[in-house]
Design a protein around this motif. Structure first.
Motif: not given
Length: 225
Positions: A176-184, A205-213, A11-22
């Motif tokens: 069972h899950t790996v989280l990368d909040p700055f996944c590039g 980045s929307a472009r990096k999200c597409r690649r990460a998926r 699962t890839i979430v497009q958004g700000d990592a610090l806001a997501w973690l908070a």
């Protein structure tokens, strides 16, 4: 009849990592494998703004990771205006303040040992922290990883280093899950999927999200190319 292997998810979430973690409650069964952004990735902040952001991000990861999980950071030292910035040290300072003990610290070679470089380190740090996990010394792996492995983009975590991190999560945690909040581009998540772990990433980045998926590794051999 042979049972099918459980299907892994990503699962890839497009958004700000610090806001997501908070805003996202800590999830049991999740470990973090990440690399905090370099100053070159957030040039609008300037050096001091990036430094403050770096410590804030490390603290946010420390606050979020569950007790039964680990937080593994892959960080490469840089030179700014003629002075070395030891990002492994910065991470350790932030995690000590958050009272997450250091389980291990590895060196990952980005270039063959003995290579002379000018202005950029030929190695990276990989550091693992946890509140609740205790490392089984009998399961130890090498303190120096001879090659970072395949890098899908210039600032990616090396895929071979990600393999070492994900295998540690498998062997020594109940996660069972790996989280990368700055996944590039999603290197850590693709490796996690390859070895049978679910992947969860956050990327601005929307472009990096597409690649990460879509990033896939078809075999372990592909990680070392």
């Amino acid at each position: 009849m042979v049972a099918e292997a459980p299907r892994v998810t990503r699962t890839i979430v497009q958004g700000d990592a610090l806001a997501w973690l908070a805003s996202t409650p800590t999830q049991p069964g999740v470990s973090v494998v990440t690399s905090l952004p370099d100053v070159s990735e957030v040039p609008e902040r300037g050096f001091e703004g990036w430094r403050a952001f770096f410590f804030q991000a490390a603290a946010a990861v420390a606050a979020w990771v569950p007790d039964e999980g680990v937080a593994i950071f892959f960080q490469s030292d840089i030179k700014v205006e003629g002075r070395w910035i030891d990002k492994g040290y910065w991470v350790q300072r932030a995690l000590e303040d958050a009272q997450l003990p250091l389980l291990w610290h590895k060196i990952v070679c980005r270039k063959p040992a003995g290579t002379v470089t000018h202005g950029r380190a030929s190695y990276s740090h990989m550091l693992c922290f946890s509140r609740g996990v205790r490392h089984d010394a009998a399961l130890s792996t090498a303190d120096v990883i001879p090659a970072a492995g395949h890098m899908p983009w210039s600032r990616a975590m090396g895929a071979a280093a990600c393999l070492d991190a994900c295998r540690f999560v498998q062997r020594e945690t109940r996660c069972h899950t790996v989280l990368d909040p700055f996944c590039g581009h999603g290197t850590a998540l693709a490796v996690a999927n390859l070895v049978g772990l679910h992947g969860l990433g956050v990327e601005l980045s929307a472009r990096k999200c597409r690649r990460a998926r879509t990033l896939r590794f078809e075999s372990l051999d592909a990680l070392f190319c």
